[in-house]
Design an enzyme around this catalytic site. Sequence first.
Site, short mmCIF file in Angstrom:
data_model
loop_
_atom_site.label_atom_id
_atom_site.label_comp_id
_atom_site.label_asym_id
_atom_site.label_seq_id
_atom_site.Cartn_x
_atom_site.Cartn_y
_atom_site.Cartn_z
N GLY A 106 0.80 -1.21 0.00
CA GLY A 106 0.00 0.00 0.00
C GLY A 106 0.84 1.26 0.00
N GLU A 109 1.66 1.82 -3.54
CA GLU A 109 0.43 2.25 -4.21
C GLU A 109 0.10 3.70 -3.90
OE1 GLU A 109 -2.42 -1.55 -4.65
OE2 GLU A 109 -1.57 -1.30 -2.64
N GLU A 129 2.52 -8.23 -2.37
CA GLU A 129 1.27 -8.91 -2.00
C GLU A 129 1.23 -10.37 -2.44
OE1 GLU A 129 0.25 -4.50 -2.25
OE2 GLU A 129 1.45 -5.94 -3.41
#
Length: 255
Positions: A106, A109, A129
């Site tokens: 994240g 991201e 992930e």
Amino acid sequence: MTATLEVAEGVGTIRLDRPPMNALDIATQDRLKELAAEATRRDDVRAVVIHGGEKVFAAGADIKEMQAMDHAAMIARSGALQESFTAVARIPKPVVAAVNGYALGGGCELALCADFRIAADNAKLGQPEILLGLIPGAGGTQRLARLVGPSKAKDLIFTGRQVKAPEALAIGLVDRVVPAAEVYEQAHAWAARLARGPAIALRAAKESIDAGLETDLDTGLAIERTWFAGLFATEDRERGMRSFAEEGPGKAKFL
């Protein structure tokens, strides 16, 4: 607070503050959405820096929190997860990510939601992930592929490997690599320079590029044409052209 917004010189710094690794739990995700809306709304914020501190940008999601969620819970949550990151990506002002240390999962991201990324020479980025039996869920499969191309994105997402700063720069994942102690300073300087620019024209440029990437060329050109013509109704356009005629290029001062 898991994240804060501080404003100076027209630059709003969204600072992650969840020691030790700035794990992006649900509360932090929701806070990011709130701060993105605030940065969008405030007239005194003309550009944005996203920063995690001197040691780490964000090392990913809160795995313990995610582990406790089942399929039904994640179906209910995944939309809000993406919305929080999309809110950052859609701030209609220049946004730069100041990346120190780890930007994984994240965290990577979130950096992808910025318009520009300045990374420390010791930064490490990646989408790990797959090592959890998952895929990126906050926009990584989409924004990473659009930024570095599908082949490089698949390499990173399929393997889950971490990319050091030189490789990140080489593949276009970051835009500048600087000494770790200078990351925030240089990010703030980049944002402050744009904060002095014509706000509506900068918004037009950002929305034309971002919206155009999501559509065909003819539609993208129509988006550009509409914004281009519309800017002729702004005071900034009048100011910029008058300054050019009277003083030469690059000397206009915008409000």
